[in-house]
Enzyme design. Structure first.
Site, PDB file in Angstrom:
ATOM      1  N   ASP A 237       0.954  -1.162  -0.020  1.00  0.00           N
ATOM      2  CA  ASP A 237      -0.031  -0.083  -0.049  1.00  0.00           C
ATOM      3  C   ASP A 237       0.812   1.384  -0.204  1.00  0.00           C
ATOM      4  O   ASP A 237       2.214   1.202  -0.295  1.00  0.00           O
ATOM      5  CB  ASP A 237      -1.001   0.084   1.119  1.00  0.00           C
ATOM      6  CG  ASP A 237      -2.340   0.763   0.901  1.00  0.00           C
ATOM      7  OD1 ASP A 237      -2.348   1.979   0.789  1.00  0.00           O
ATOM      8  OD2 ASP A 237      -3.398   0.092   0.896  1.00  0.00           O
ATOM      9  N   HIS A 291      -3.305   3.694  -3.571  1.00  0.00           N
ATOM     10  CA  HIS A 291      -2.573   3.124  -2.768  1.00  0.00           C
ATOM     11  C   HIS A 291      -1.247   2.653  -3.047  1.00  0.00           C
ATOM     12  O   HIS A 291      -0.920   1.495  -2.592  1.00  0.00           O
ATOM     13  CB  HIS A 291      -3.738   1.899  -2.296  1.00  0.00           C
ATOM     14  CG  HIS A 291      -4.805   2.370  -1.801  1.00  0.00           C
ATOM     15  ND1 HIS A 291      -4.752   2.539  -0.229  1.00  0.00           N
ATOM     16  CD2 HIS A 291      -5.982   2.423  -2.257  1.00  0.00           C
ATOM     17  CE1 HIS A 291      -6.427   3.007  -0.081  1.00  0.00           C
ATOM     18  NE2 HIS A 291      -6.985   2.960  -0.946  1.00  0.00           N
ATOM     19  N   GLU A 362     -10.249   3.822  -4.998  1.00  0.00           N
ATOM     20  CA  GLU A 362      -9.799   5.210  -4.159  1.00  0.00           C
ATOM     21  C   GLU A 362      -8.894   6.017  -4.986  1.00  0.00           C
ATOM     22  O   GLU A 362      -8.082   6.369  -4.469  1.00  0.00           O
ATOM     23  CB  GLU A 362      -9.625   4.969  -2.902  1.00  0.00           C
ATOM     24  CG  GLU A 362     -10.734   4.562  -1.992  1.00  0.00           C
ATOM     25  CD  GLU A 362     -10.126   4.259  -0.431  1.00  0.00           C
ATOM     26  OE1 GLU A 362     -11.012   4.836   0.173  1.00  0.00           O
ATOM     27  OE2 GLU A 362      -9.408   4.003  -0.101  1.00  0.00           O
TER      28      GLU A 362
END
Ligand code: NAG
Ligand code: NAG
Ligand code: NAG
Length: 575
Positions: A237, A291, A362
């Site tokens: 991440d 991420h 995201e």
């Protein structure tokens, strides 16, 4: 039942001091003071004979017929016969060793008359690849004459493994006196069992915080004990990149929290072997294009340009949802070259994988929108232009993955995101390639709409199965009952679901407690899909929590011990 054995059990057990248990209404094991007509010297022995599913977790979905009579086992005389071909023989050998280890964890000292246990394992298929389409069903038959014979039959070794797990849950310790105890099982029984959902997963996140190999093994033990079959490993991440890439050592050199907090290819392969023996496959996730960050900084120095943008940029709130920031640079062709090498590493770790997780959640448009290198090449700066850019990134990444896998057409998993909006998902993500993992709340219609469009789904109900909730912001904690009672969508395209233990607030110190036993509550929802609720499951669940503890998984308490020792007496006490 053999009268003599029964007599011995009753007379000898009567001499044990302390509490004993009786089975009330063939459902609840309740603690009582020693009395002439008590039945069992421990709650586990009582649970072995009490209730329609005894202490089995998850409850079987097919026919169940179990005797109430018990038989003492002479564990020194255990025989396991394997009836299989090819690779299946070696696999079942290892599963048998694991089963013996479980039995040996119960220290017994049994020198009274007890019977030999003979187990016959029969697998039709010799295949030892655990895939989404693997048939995990099994049947178990226990019969007793002068020996106890347990026959487990399955179309695959993975079904047979589940059958052995079931058998292990039908064996417990029978304390005869302070010094003497034996293992005990049912005299007779028949179970047919097959999972309701093919994909029964737990997500762990070792990028926000590192988890040691032994912690991950305990997760796998918990999964094996609950018949979960997918460990979804969110291994990288923006915070850290602990996976050691053989082809690009810079990733973990730059991205790991420390040299020690890494996973070498050997570590990952060891874990995959460990998992497979326990009926669990590992699906690795390389989340992109958002991420990312840590591990992607070295491009300019290596002459490859910016591989990522907004990396660690401040003030973070302007460039990402969670610090530290970072997104891949979709305009830089070198990004795809690096991805190709990384994908090759991932494929080397698991050449037979039928699934790979590409993340895809995201993307924060203001990051890309604040980067001249990106906006200069866009025809406009509308939301649509950024979504198109994202989709073209995804297509190029897919092409690289397919190239590495010689066009094997692996199933790829993506999280729901802007791109999976039912209004335009079909123009971005071909449904014959992508499985969508939904992470919307239970009341959201999105999974239904995606299913209607023909997408295959993995469901991670955000407001029930996000086990990290309850410790940050206004998110509530979902207790095991909420996890259990989360009925997910049914239908051919629904592969199953995953509970998610995101890693921001957990590491070796607390992750097992926070994950377990709640993940096991989801395990029964996914294996059995019961029409009943947590209320009917609680006796078995409390015993299963003790089982997890016994097997070395630090599962948290879910009720005062008095309530689990006095089943049915704490109704409606805790929600
Ligand atoms: C023992 O059995 C008798 C009659 O079968 C019953 O009345 C009594 O309640 C039982 N005792 C306990 C402690 O369950
Ligand atoms: C790793 O990063 C360094 C910069 O620290 C760079 O000089 C080197 O070329 C990179 N190595 C590779 C193989 O890309
Ligand atoms: C990108 O930034 C420009 C300039 O600030 C703005 O006009 C545009 O609306 C932004 N685009 C998106 C999708 O937010």
């Amino acid at each position: 039942m053999n009268i003599k054995v029964k007599l011995i059990l009753l007379i000898l057990a009567y001499n044990v001091d302390g509490w004993v248990w009786q089975c009330e209404q063939n459902n609840n094991c309740v603690r009582t003071e020693k009395s002439p007509n008590y039945t069992y010297p421990s709650i586990n022995t009582c649970r072995l004979a009490c209730g329609s599913f005894r202490s089995l977790w998850p409850q079987p979905t097919g026919k169940v017929a179990l005797s109430q009579e018990l038989e003492l086992i002479d564990i020194r005389d255990l025989q396991i016969v394997i009836n299989a071909q090819g690779d299946a023989v070696q696999y079942l050998d290892k599963v048998s060793d694991y089963f013996k280890e479980l039995l040996n964890m119960e220290k017994t000292n049994c020198d009274i008359e007890a019977k030999k246990l003979k187990i016959v394992l029969i697998s039709t298929s010799s295949d030892v690849n655990l895939l989404w389409k693997t048939d995990e069903s099994y049947s178990l038959k226990i019969e007793t004459d002068n020996e106890i014979k347990a026959t487990i039959t399955g179309p695959t070794v993975f079904g047979v493994r589940h059958g052995l797990e079931t058998l292990s849950q039908l064996v417990t310790k029978y304390k005869i006196s302070e010094q003497k105890s034996c293992l005990v099982t049912l005299k007779n029984g028949k179970i047919n069992d097959t999972p309701a959902y093919a994909h029964r997963g737990l997500l762990i996140d070792t990028a926000r915080n590192y988890q040691s190999l032994s912690t991950i093994k305990r997760h796998i033990d918990g999964m094996a004990s609950s018949k979960m079959n997918v460990l979804h490993w969110h291994i990288t991440d923006s915070q850290s990149f602990p996976l050691v890439s053989t082809r690009i050592p810079n990733m973990s050199n730059y991205g790991a929290y420390s040299e020690k907090q890494t996973y070498s290819p050997e570590d990952v392969k060891d874990l995959m072997d460990y998992a497979l023996i326990r009926g669990v496959r590992v699906i690795l996730e390389l989340d992109a294009p958002a991420h990312v960050g840590s591990g992607w900084e070295w491009g300019p120095e290596a002459g490859l340009g910016n591989l990522g943008v907004c990396i660690h940029q401040q003030p973070w709130r302007s460039y990402c949802i969670q610090p530290p920031c970072g997104q891949l640079n979709p305009m830089n062709p070198n990004v795809y070259k690096v991805l190709e090498l990384l994908y090759q590493d991932f494929v080397d770790l698991n050449p037979n994988a039928d699934m790979f997780h590409m993340g895809g959640d995201e993307v924060f448009i203001p990051c890309w929108n604040s980067t001249n290198e990106i906006t200069d090449s866009l025809k406009d700066r509308s939301e649509k232009a950024f979504l198109d850019l994202w989709a073209s990134f995804q297509q190029k990444a897919l092409d690289k993955y397919d190239k590495v896998r010689n066009n094997h057409k692996t199933n790829l998993i993506l999280w729901t995101s802007h791109l999976t909006n039912p209004a335009y998902i079909e123009s971005y993500l071909p449904k014959d390639r992508y499985i969508i993992q939904t992470w919307v709340p239970q009341e959201d219609e999105l999974p239904k709409e995606l299913l209607k469009l023909g997408y295959k789904l993995i469901i991670s109900t955000k407001n029930k199965w996000y086990l990290d909730h309850g410790f940050w912001g206004t998110t509530p904690y979902y207790n095991w009952r909420a996890v259990y009672n989360n009925i997910i969508l049914r239908g051919e395209g629904v592969l199953g679901g995953e509970v998610c233990m995101w890693g921001e607030l957990v590491d070796n110190q607390n992750v097992l407690q926070r994950t377990w036993p709640r993940a096991a509550a989801a395990a029964e929802r996914l294996w059995s899909d019961p029409s009943t609720t947590s209320e009917q499951a609680e006796n078995r669940f409390f015993t299963h929590r003790d089982r997890l503890l016994f097997r070395g998984i630090n599962a948290e308490a879910v009720v005062p011990k008095w309530c689990s020792q006095n089943e049915g007496k704490c109704n409606s006490y805790l929600p």
